[in-house]
Design a protein around this motif. Sequence first.
Motif, PDB file in Angstrom:
ATOM      1  N   GLN A 169       9.414 -17.342  42.893  1.00 42.67           N
ATOM      2  CA  GLN A 169      10.628 -18.050  43.323  1.00 42.67           C
ATOM      3  C   GLN A 169      10.943 -19.325  42.660  1.00 42.67           C
ATOM      4  OE1 GLN A 169      12.744 -16.847  45.701  1.00 42.67           O
ATOM      5  NE2 GLN A 169      14.059 -18.497  45.495  1.00 42.67           N
ATOM      6  N   PHE A 225      11.810 -18.138  38.959  1.00 43.77           N
ATOM      7  CA  PHE A 225      13.063 -17.161  38.882  1.00 43.77           C
ATOM      8  C   PHE A 225      14.123 -17.406  39.804  1.00 43.77           C
ATOM      9  CE2 PHE A 225       9.536 -15.009  36.571  1.00 43.77           C
ATOM     10  CZ  PHE A 225       9.933 -14.842  35.422  1.00 43.77           C
ATOM     11  N   GLY A 226      13.802 -17.251  41.106  1.00 43.72           N
ATOM     12  CA  GLY A 226      14.676 -17.544  42.225  1.00 43.72           C
ATOM     13  C   GLY A 226      15.441 -16.496  42.408  1.00 43.72           C
ATOM     14  N   THR A 227      15.883 -15.627  41.555  1.00 39.28           N
ATOM     15  CA  THR A 227      16.795 -14.405  41.608  1.00 39.28           C
ATOM     16  C   THR A 227      16.328 -13.259  41.225  1.00 39.28           C
ATOM     17  OG1 THR A 227      17.979 -14.821  39.404  1.00 39.28           O
ATOM     18  CG2 THR A 227      18.753 -15.992  41.483  1.00 39.28           C
ATOM     19  N   PRO A 228      16.607 -12.185  41.976  1.00 38.91           N
ATOM     20  CA  PRO A 228      15.692 -10.736  41.673  1.00 38.91           C
ATOM     21  C   PRO A 228      16.117 -10.249  40.089  1.00 38.91           C
ATOM     22  CG  PRO A 228      16.699 -10.484  43.558  1.00 38.91           C
ATOM     23  CD  PRO A 228      17.003 -11.806  42.946  1.00 38.91           C
ATOM     24  N   ASN A 240      17.877  -8.226  36.957  1.00 44.44           N
ATOM     25  CA  ASN A 240      18.959  -7.494  36.790  1.00 44.44           C
ATOM     26  C   ASN A 240      18.695  -6.217  36.204  1.00 44.44           C
ATOM     27  OD1 ASN A 240      20.421  -9.427  38.113  1.00 44.44           O
ATOM     28  ND2 ASN A 240      20.591 -10.339  36.035  1.00 44.44           N
ATOM     29  N   GLU A 285      14.219  -7.617  32.233  1.00 47.08           N
ATOM     30  CA  GLU A 285      13.965  -8.690  33.087  1.00 47.08           C
ATOM     31  C   GLU A 285      12.910  -8.390  34.125  1.00 47.08           C
ATOM     32  OE1 GLU A 285      16.636 -11.873  35.705  1.00 47.08           O
ATOM     33  OE2 GLU A 285      17.699 -10.616  34.330  1.00 47.08           O
ATOM     34  N   HIS A 313       9.428 -10.686  34.638  1.00 45.40           N
ATOM     35  CA  HIS A 313       8.977 -11.208  35.759  1.00 45.40           C
ATOM     36  C   HIS A 313       7.571 -10.806  36.133  1.00 45.40           C
ATOM     37  CE1 HIS A 313      12.937 -12.225  37.880  1.00 45.40           C
ATOM     38  NE2 HIS A 313      12.965 -12.301  36.572  1.00 45.40           N
ATOM     39  N   SER A 372      11.952  -8.878  46.240  1.00 40.63           N
ATOM     40  CA  SER A 372      12.872  -9.486  45.759  1.00 40.63           C
ATOM     41  C   SER A 372      14.126  -8.642  45.576  1.00 40.63           C
ATOM     42  CB  SER A 372      12.673 -10.253  44.371  1.00 40.63           C
ATOM     43  OG  SER A 372      12.431  -9.039  43.294  1.00 40.63           O
ATOM     44  N   ASP A 373      13.847  -7.340  45.290  1.00 38.82           N
ATOM     45  CA  ASP A 373      14.948  -6.093  45.070  1.00 38.82           C
ATOM     46  C   ASP A 373      15.658  -6.033  46.528  1.00 38.82           C
ATOM     47  OD1 ASP A 373      14.731  -6.143  42.376  1.00 38.82           O
ATOM     48  OD2 ASP A 373      13.436  -4.239  42.500  1.00 38.82           O
ATOM     49  N   ILE A 411      18.408  -8.529  47.918  1.00 37.11           N
ATOM     50  CA  ILE A 411      19.801  -8.099  47.468  1.00 37.11           C
ATOM     51  C   ILE A 411      20.573  -6.967  47.829  1.00 37.11           C
ATOM     52  CG2 ILE A 411      19.349  -9.879  45.410  1.00 37.11           C
ATOM     53  CD1 ILE A 411      19.394  -7.225  43.841  1.00 37.11           C
TER      54      ILE A 411
END
Length: 157
Positions: free
Chosen positions: A115, A118-121, A123, A127, A131, A152-153, A156
């Motif tokens: 987190q 990266f903070g975001t899953p 794309n 990527e 990770h 993380s996936d 979203i």
Amino acid sequence: MPEPGANVAQANKLRERALGLLARREHSRVELSRKLEQAGYPVEEIRPLLDAFEDKKWLSDQRFAESYVADHRARAGSVKLAYDLRQRGVSDAIIACVLGDNRDTELERARSVWQKKFGTPPNDAAETARHIRFLQSRGFTPDIIRRVIRQSDDAIS
């Protein structure tokens, strides 16, 4: 022939050097021995001193391992922590004992490290691979990495 007082003075310097190093932070026996050898003290004088320190509980691989893990666990997984401890001469039995106490927090630590970076899953596959490589470099197990990426996936979805 060296003076009799020279050996006592050398032993006192060695003892003071070792105590000074231990006063700054915990050291494993191997690590402390290595530092004293690099400072030019003879191995045959270091060994009995470290034995005496262990007898007095001034030197402890168990305590060193606990301290090391406490200081580094926020940034590293159990694989990396175990490797680092082995490099510092800590036995596998002590490593298993110390890291066994931290297994339940491994997933949370991996999530936190991920987190923060990266903070975001991810794309796409490239990527995702980046990770995964990052978490591997931090010493997390493949199972933990899969769970972090999967969660993380799911976040979203």
